[in-house]
Design a protein around this motif. Structure first.
Motif, mmCIF file in Angstrom:
data_model
loop_
_atom_site.group_PDB
_atom_site.id
_atom_site.type_symbol
_atom_site.label_atom_id
_atom_site.label_comp_id
_atom_site.label_asym_id
_atom_site.label_seq_id
_atom_site.Cartn_x
_atom_site.Cartn_y
_atom_site.Cartn_z
ATOM 1 N N GLN A 270 1.117 -0.884 -0.074
ATOM 2 C CA GLN A 270 -0.062 -0.008 -0.370
ATOM 3 C C GLN A 270 0.842 1.314 0.076
ATOM 4 O O GLN A 270 2.065 1.791 0.648
ATOM 5 C CB GLN A 270 -1.066 0.257 1.162
ATOM 6 C CG GLN A 270 -1.445 -1.182 1.752
ATOM 7 C CD GLN A 270 -3.007 -0.967 0.658
ATOM 8 O OE1 GLN A 270 -2.831 -0.455 -0.842
ATOM 9 N NE2 GLN A 270 -4.130 -0.641 1.276
ATOM 10 N N PRO A 271 0.196 2.428 -0.591
ATOM 11 C CA PRO A 271 1.039 3.463 -0.431
ATOM 12 C C PRO A 271 0.999 4.457 0.979
ATOM 13 O O PRO A 271 0.251 4.011 1.293
ATOM 14 C CB PRO A 271 0.767 4.435 -1.912
ATOM 15 C CG PRO A 271 -0.329 3.876 -1.373
ATOM 16 C CD PRO A 271 -0.258 2.671 -1.813
ATOM 17 N N THR A 272 2.319 4.786 1.163
ATOM 18 C CA THR A 272 1.593 5.767 2.090
ATOM 19 C C THR A 272 0.531 6.745 2.338
ATOM 20 O O THR A 272 -0.505 6.659 1.499
ATOM 21 C CB THR A 272 2.886 7.621 2.088
ATOM 22 O OG1 THR A 272 4.020 6.530 1.811
ATOM 23 C CG2 THR A 272 2.528 7.340 3.295
ATOM 24 N N GLY A 273 -0.684 6.307 3.915
ATOM 25 C CA GLY A 273 -1.120 6.600 4.099
ATOM 26 C C GLY A 273 -2.461 6.075 4.275
ATOM 27 O O GLY A 273 -3.325 6.025 4.315
ATOM 28 N N ARG A 274 -2.860 4.929 3.116
ATOM 29 C CA ARG A 274 -3.528 3.935 3.395
ATOM 30 C C ARG A 274 -2.917 2.676 4.149
ATOM 31 O O ARG A 274 -1.903 2.199 4.363
ATOM 32 C CB ARG A 274 -3.191 2.978 2.243
ATOM 33 C CG ARG A 274 -4.030 4.370 0.458
ATOM 34 C CD ARG A 274 -5.119 4.109 0.515
ATOM 35 N NE ARG A 274 -5.769 3.369 0.194
ATOM 36 C CZ ARG A 274 -5.856 2.474 -1.070
ATOM 37 N NH1 ARG A 274 -5.592 3.347 -1.671
ATOM 38 N NH2 ARG A 274 -6.441 1.743 -1.417
ATOM 39 N N SER A 275 -4.291 2.207 5.005
ATOM 40 C CA SER A 275 -3.908 1.166 6.078
ATOM 41 C C SER A 275 -3.912 -0.176 5.098
ATOM 42 O O SER A 275 -4.606 -0.764 4.634
ATOM 43 C CB SER A 275 -5.487 1.606 6.525
ATOM 44 O OG SER A 275 -6.642 1.092 6.351
ATOM 45 N N ILE A 292 8.439 -10.634 7.958
ATOM 46 C CA ILE A 292 7.393 -11.130 8.624
ATOM 47 C C ILE A 292 6.034 -10.395 8.323
ATOM 48 O O ILE A 292 6.254 -8.927 8.348
ATOM 49 C CB ILE A 292 7.591 -10.995 10.149
ATOM 50 C CG1 ILE A 292 8.717 -11.640 10.190
ATOM 51 C CG2 ILE A 292 6.540 -11.517 11.161
ATOM 52 C CD1 ILE A 292 9.193 -11.936 11.924
ATOM 53 N N ALA A 293 5.016 -11.077 7.943
ATOM 54 C CA ALA A 293 3.841 -10.777 7.927
ATOM 55 C C ALA A 293 3.488 -11.011 8.772
ATOM 56 O O ALA A 293 2.745 -12.285 9.255
ATOM 57 C CB ALA A 293 3.461 -10.769 7.044
ATOM 58 N N THR A 294 2.625 -10.070 10.015
ATOM 59 C CA THR A 294 2.292 -9.611 11.272
ATOM 60 C C THR A 294 0.337 -9.933 10.637
ATOM 61 O O THR A 294 0.087 -9.849 9.320
ATOM 62 C CB THR A 294 2.294 -9.024 11.868
ATOM 63 O OG1 THR A 294 1.300 -7.726 11.581
ATOM 64 C CG2 THR A 294 3.592 -8.045 11.754
ATOM 65 N N GLN A 295 0.004 -10.452 11.830
ATOM 66 C CA GLN A 295 -1.880 -9.820 11.940
ATOM 67 C C GLN A 295 -2.280 -8.499 11.994
ATOM 68 O O GLN A 295 -3.255 -8.611 12.594
ATOM 69 C CB GLN A 295 -2.531 -10.704 13.094
ATOM 70 C CG GLN A 295 -1.755 -12.680 12.431
ATOM 71 C CD GLN A 295 -2.063 -13.790 13.264
ATOM 72 O OE1 GLN A 295 -2.158 -13.206 14.656
ATOM 73 N NE2 GLN A 295 -3.033 -14.295 13.089
ATOM 74 N N ASP A 296 -1.607 -7.836 12.141
ATOM 75 C CA ASP A 296 -1.860 -6.500 13.412
ATOM 76 C C ASP A 296 -2.267 -5.704 11.837
ATOM 77 O O ASP A 296 -1.482 -5.637 10.642
ATOM 78 C CB ASP A 296 -0.462 -5.760 13.247
ATOM 79 C CG ASP A 296 -0.373 -6.592 14.197
ATOM 80 O OD1 ASP A 296 -1.392 -6.718 15.826
ATOM 81 O OD2 ASP A 296 0.979 -6.036 15.740
ATOM 82 N N LEU A 297 -2.789 -4.680 11.733
ATOM 83 C CA LEU A 297 -3.230 -3.459 10.712
ATOM 84 C C LEU A 297 -3.012 -2.378 10.742
ATOM 85 O O LEU A 297 -2.366 -1.688 11.947
ATOM 86 C CB LEU A 297 -4.654 -3.515 11.039
ATOM 87 C CG LEU A 297 -5.549 -4.614 10.087
ATOM 88 C CD1 LEU A 297 -7.567 -4.566 10.479
ATOM 89 C CD2 LEU A 297 -5.689 -4.800 8.287
ATOM 90 N N GLY A 298 -2.427 -1.523 10.044
ATOM 91 C CA GLY A 298 -1.841 -0.794 10.721
ATOM 92 C C GLY A 298 -1.364 0.802 9.310
ATOM 93 O O GLY A 298 -1.661 0.620 8.701
ATOM 94 N N ARG A 299 -1.117 1.787 9.446
ATOM 95 C CA ARG A 299 -1.097 2.636 8.314
ATOM 96 C C ARG A 299 0.274 3.513 8.347
ATOM 97 O O ARG A 299 0.959 3.837 9.700
ATOM 98 C CB ARG A 299 -2.144 3.599 8.724
ATOM 99 C CG ARG A 299 -2.169 5.102 7.490
ATOM 100 C CD ARG A 299 -3.694 5.431 7.662
ATOM 101 N NE ARG A 299 -3.828 6.190 9.141
ATOM 102 C CZ ARG A 299 -5.049 6.289 9.572
ATOM 103 N NH1 ARG A 299 -5.869 5.119 8.639
ATOM 104 N NH2 ARG A 299 -5.570 6.578 10.795
#
Length: 325
Positions: A270-275, A292-299
């Motif tokens: 995702q680009p900057t600013g997209r969750s 590592i691909a985590t299970q967390d969502l972020g931006r």
């Protein structure tokens, strides 16, 4: 490559060069990671940028031994467990890398441990074995050299009395705790802290209803009389931590980087600013897996800082900084 060279990273070019080098090393020496890359149709020779690197799903730490060789580990860190009873295990071959990582990161964001009295309220971690957080905090407590530094389990009145005594002396204090325990302390012993940094490691651990970060921090600010709540973002599967000094915006040390993947296409960033889902490059994970691909969502923010927004649906309740929004 000497793994401790990662702590001399100065800029983005240094980071990218180190990450590519470590990817090739781990592709050749980490059997599980190589199998994963092969199944993804990714060959080592085709990787020339960090955007092309495959990220190992964090769940693999529950079922596989994620190491680069057969050398015996110095220590095994384990997660606190899940509703299914599965725990993640991080087989750490060189614990000096972990020490170097958390010591350098702490100094970068907070200065020397000797400048603080460090109080830890981490009951759910103290009550089990194998916590990497307890290992880190114990080292910082010892490094502080302050006779008042130490751990607290459920003895909240003693901790409140200690905090008030240290406040009266105007002693700089770092109070680090799991969210539910800090809430218990703030609600049962409200106080006005002027010389204390309050740092939460996230997580209600099933003890209280999960709160969005804003509500949690407001309650803690009100209870402790502070203007902001600091946060630590780390997990069993990492050997590095990011820190927030307020508003839930985290900064990572130079050897750690956050990328955001699409929730619909895990191979697309995702680009900057997209969750989206949080991918982590932790170069301190030299002997296991740094990608590592985590299970967390972020931006992600334009300056490389990031925000943790919550977790994927049906993700296990585990780790640090579990706050669902």
């Amino acid at each position: 490559m000497d793994p401790k060279r990662i702590f001399r990273i100065k800029n983005e070019d240094d980071f990218k060069a180190a990450a590519i080098s470590i990817f090739h090393y781990q592709y050749e020496n980490n059997r599980v990671y190589r199998q994963f890359c092969d199944l993804m149709g990714v060959l080592s020779k085709d990787i020339s940028s960090i955007e092309q690197i495959p990220y190992l799903p964090i769940e693999f730490f529950k079922s596989r031994r994620i190491t680069c060789d057969t050398a015996r580990e110095e220590i095994v860190f384990s997660s606190s467990g899940t509703t299914s009873g599965q725990t993640s295990k991080h087989f750490v071959r060189d614990v000096s890398l972990y020490k170097k990582s958390f010591r350098e990161s702490f100094r970068r964001f907070y200065g020397k441990p000797e400048e603080y009295c460090i109080l830890a309220l981490l009951p759910s971690y103290l009550e089990r074995e194998g916590s990497s957080l307890i290992y880190m905090v114990n080292d910082l407590i010892e490094s502080s050299g302050n006779p008042d530094s130490g751990f607290y389990l459920h003895n909240l009145p003693d901790l409140a009395e200690k905090l008030n005594t240290l406040e009266a002396r105007e002693t700089p204090v770092l109070l680090i705790g799991v969210s539910y325990a800090l809430l218990d302390l703030a609600e049962s012993h409200p106080m006005k802290l002027r010389n204390t940094i309050v740092m939460e490691t996230g997580g209600m651990k099933g003890r209280k209803k999960e709160l969005i970060r804003e509500d949690l921090h407001k309650r803690l600010c009100d209870g402790f009389g502070v203007e902001s709540i600091h946060s630590e973002y780390g997990m069993t599967e990492l050997l590095s931590q990011a820190y927030s000094k307020g508003s839930g915006i985290f900064q990572a040390p130079p050897w750690m980087k956050i990328l955001i993947r699409s929730t619909e296409d895990p191979l697309s960033l995702q680009p900057t600013g997209r969750s989206g889902g949080i991918n982590i490059i932790d170069l301190a994970n030299f002997h296991s897996c740094s990608f590592i691909a985590t299970q967390d969502l972020g931006r992600l923010e334009p300056d490389g800082s990031f925000e943790v927004l919550g977790r994927f649906d049906n993700a296990d309740i585990r780790g640090c900084n579990l706050m669902v929004t």
